[in-house]
Design a protein around this motif. Structure first.
Motif, PDB file in Angstrom:
ATOM      1  N   UNK A   1       0.843  -1.198   0.000  1.00  0.00           N
ATOM      2  CA  UNK A   1       0.000   0.000   0.000  1.00  0.00           C
ATOM      3  C   UNK A   1       0.873   1.241   0.000  1.00  0.00           C
ATOM      4  N   UNK A   2       0.240   2.363  -0.281  1.00  0.00           N
ATOM      5  CA  UNK A   2       0.922   3.665  -0.254  1.00  0.00           C
ATOM      6  C   UNK A   2       0.170   4.593   0.674  1.00  0.00           C
ATOM      7  N   UNK A   3       0.911   5.480   1.297  1.00  0.00           N
ATOM      8  CA  UNK A   3       0.303   6.532   2.103  1.00  0.00           C
ATOM      9  C   UNK A   3       0.116   7.756   1.214  1.00  0.00           C
TER      10      UNK A   3
ATOM     11  N   UNK B   1       1.703  10.508   0.786  1.00  0.00           N
ATOM     12  CA  UNK B   1       2.880  11.082   0.122  1.00  0.00           C
ATOM     13  C   UNK B   1       4.065  10.127   0.269  1.00  0.00           C
ATOM     14  N   UNK B   2       5.033  10.224  -0.631  1.00  0.00           N
ATOM     15  CA  UNK B   2       6.262   9.426  -0.471  1.00  0.00           C
ATOM     16  C   UNK B   2       6.989   9.752   0.837  1.00  0.00           C
ATOM     17  N   UNK B   3       6.897  11.002   1.287  1.00  0.00           N
ATOM     18  CA  UNK B   3       7.542  11.398   2.543  1.00  0.00           C
ATOM     19  C   UNK B   3       6.907  10.666   3.732  1.00  0.00           C
ATOM     20  N   UNK B   4       5.592  10.505   3.695  1.00  0.00           N
ATOM     21  CA  UNK B   4       4.906   9.791   4.773  1.00  0.00           C
ATOM     22  C   UNK B   4       5.233   8.294   4.719  1.00  0.00           C
ATOM     23  N   UNK B   5       5.379   7.753   3.508  1.00  0.00           N
ATOM     24  CA  UNK B   5       5.844   6.364   3.373  1.00  0.00           C
ATOM     25  C   UNK B   5       7.203   6.220   4.071  1.00  0.00           C
ATOM     26  N   UNK B   6       8.116   7.140   3.784  1.00  0.00           N
ATOM     27  CA  UNK B   6       9.466   7.084   4.363  1.00  0.00           C
ATOM     28  C   UNK B   6       9.415   7.211   5.880  1.00  0.00           C
ATOM     29  N   UNK B   7       8.536   8.088   6.384  1.00  0.00           N
ATOM     30  CA  UNK B   7       8.385   8.251   7.830  1.00  0.00           C
ATOM     31  C   UNK B   7       7.874   6.957   8.450  1.00  0.00           C
ATOM     32  N   UNK B   8       6.914   6.302   7.797  1.00  0.00           N
ATOM     33  CA  UNK B   8       6.395   5.048   8.338  1.00  0.00           C
ATOM     34  C   UNK B   8       7.497   3.998   8.398  1.00  0.00           C
ATOM     35  N   UNK B   9       8.306   3.906   7.356  1.00  0.00           N
ATOM     36  CA  UNK B   9       9.413   2.935   7.333  1.00  0.00           C
ATOM     37  C   UNK B   9      10.380   3.226   8.480  1.00  0.00           C
ATOM     38  N   UNK B  10      10.744   4.494   8.662  1.00  0.00           N
ATOM     39  CA  UNK B  10      11.697   4.872   9.713  1.00  0.00           C
ATOM     40  C   UNK B  10      11.110   4.629  11.102  1.00  0.00           C
ATOM     41  N   UNK B  11       9.862   5.044  11.306  1.00  0.00           N
ATOM     42  CA  UNK B  11       9.225   4.858  12.608  1.00  0.00           C
ATOM     43  C   UNK B  11       9.025   3.375  12.914  1.00  0.00           C
ATOM     44  N   UNK B  12       8.687   2.596  11.896  1.00  0.00           N
ATOM     45  CA  UNK B  12       8.501   1.156  12.085  1.00  0.00           C
ATOM     46  C   UNK B  12       9.814   0.514  12.528  1.00  0.00           C
ATOM     47  N   UNK B  13      10.909   0.937  11.915  1.00  0.00           N
ATOM     48  CA  UNK B  13      12.209   0.381  12.282  1.00  0.00           C
ATOM     49  C   UNK B  13      12.512   0.656  13.747  1.00  0.00           C
TER      50      UNK B  13
ATOM     51  N   UNK C   1       6.195   2.807  -1.868  1.00  0.00           N
ATOM     52  CA  UNK C   1       5.113   2.321  -1.031  1.00  0.00           C
ATOM     53  C   UNK C   1       5.612   1.507   0.145  1.00  0.00           C
ATOM     54  N   UNK C   2       4.680   0.763   0.729  1.00  0.00           N
ATOM     55  CA  UNK C   2       4.937  -0.064   1.895  1.00  0.00           C
ATOM     56  C   UNK C   2       4.588  -1.499   1.516  1.00  0.00           C
ATOM     57  N   UNK C   3       5.421  -2.437   1.943  1.00  0.00           N
ATOM     58  CA  UNK C   3       5.167  -3.860   1.688  1.00  0.00           C
ATOM     59  C   UNK C   3       5.431  -4.614   2.976  1.00  0.00           C
ATOM     60  N   UNK C   4       4.386  -5.232   3.506  1.00  0.00           N
ATOM     61  CA  UNK C   4       4.491  -5.958   4.771  1.00  0.00           C
ATOM     62  C   UNK C   4       4.445  -7.448   4.462  1.00  0.00           C
ATOM     63  N   UNK C   5       5.544  -8.127   4.681  1.00  0.00           N
ATOM     64  CA  UNK C   5       5.622  -9.559   4.400  1.00  0.00           C
ATOM     65  C   UNK C   5       5.232 -10.364   5.629  1.00  0.00           C
ATOM     66  N   UNK C   6       4.268 -11.252   5.439  1.00  0.00           N
ATOM     67  CA  UNK C   6       3.814 -12.121   6.525  1.00  0.00           C
ATOM     68  C   UNK C   6       3.945 -13.569   6.053  1.00  0.00           C
ATOM     69  N   UNK C   7       5.044 -14.188   6.420  1.00  0.00           N
ATOM     70  CA  UNK C   7       5.313 -15.564   6.029  1.00  0.00           C
ATOM     71  C   UNK C   7       4.986 -16.505   7.181  1.00  0.00           C
ATOM     72  N   UNK C   8       5.147 -17.774   6.960  1.00  0.00           N
ATOM     73  CA  UNK C   8       4.814 -18.783   7.960  1.00  0.00           C
ATOM     74  C   UNK C   8       5.520 -18.564   9.293  1.00  0.00           C
ATOM     75  N   UNK C   9       6.699 -17.966   9.270  1.00  0.00           N
ATOM     76  CA  UNK C   9       7.455 -17.746  10.503  1.00  0.00           C
ATOM     77  C   UNK C   9       6.882 -16.612  11.347  1.00  0.00           C
TER      78      UNK C   9
END
Length: 66
Positions: A6-8, A10-22, A37-45
């Motif tokens: 998904x995308x937020x 603005x690209x700046x808000x995408x970057x903020x989400x990535x940084x804050x998530x980290x 954008x944002x890509x959240x991977x949810x695997x079996x682990x």
């Protein structure tokens, strides 16, 4: 496996989400290097509880960042 993308507003808000998530301990959510954008991977682990933790954090991020 599932990879919601998904995308937020603005690209700046995408970057903020990535940084804050980290800082919150969620890594690797930055989207495609060209498309962005944002890509959240949810695997079996990844447990259902871990997904819930991310969702709770993302709701707080959304509330704080409109």
């Amino acid at each position: 496996a599932m990879n919601p993308v998904f995308r937020l507003r603005t690209p700046e808000l995408d970057a903020k989400m990535v940084a804050d998530a980290k800082q919150a301990g969620f890594v690797g959510i930055k989207g495609h290097r060209i498309v962005g954008g944002i890509r959240v991977s949810m695997y079996n682990a990844i447990s259902v509880d871990q997904v819930g933790q991310f969702v709770d954090w993302a709701k707080k991020f959304a509330k704080a960042n409109g």
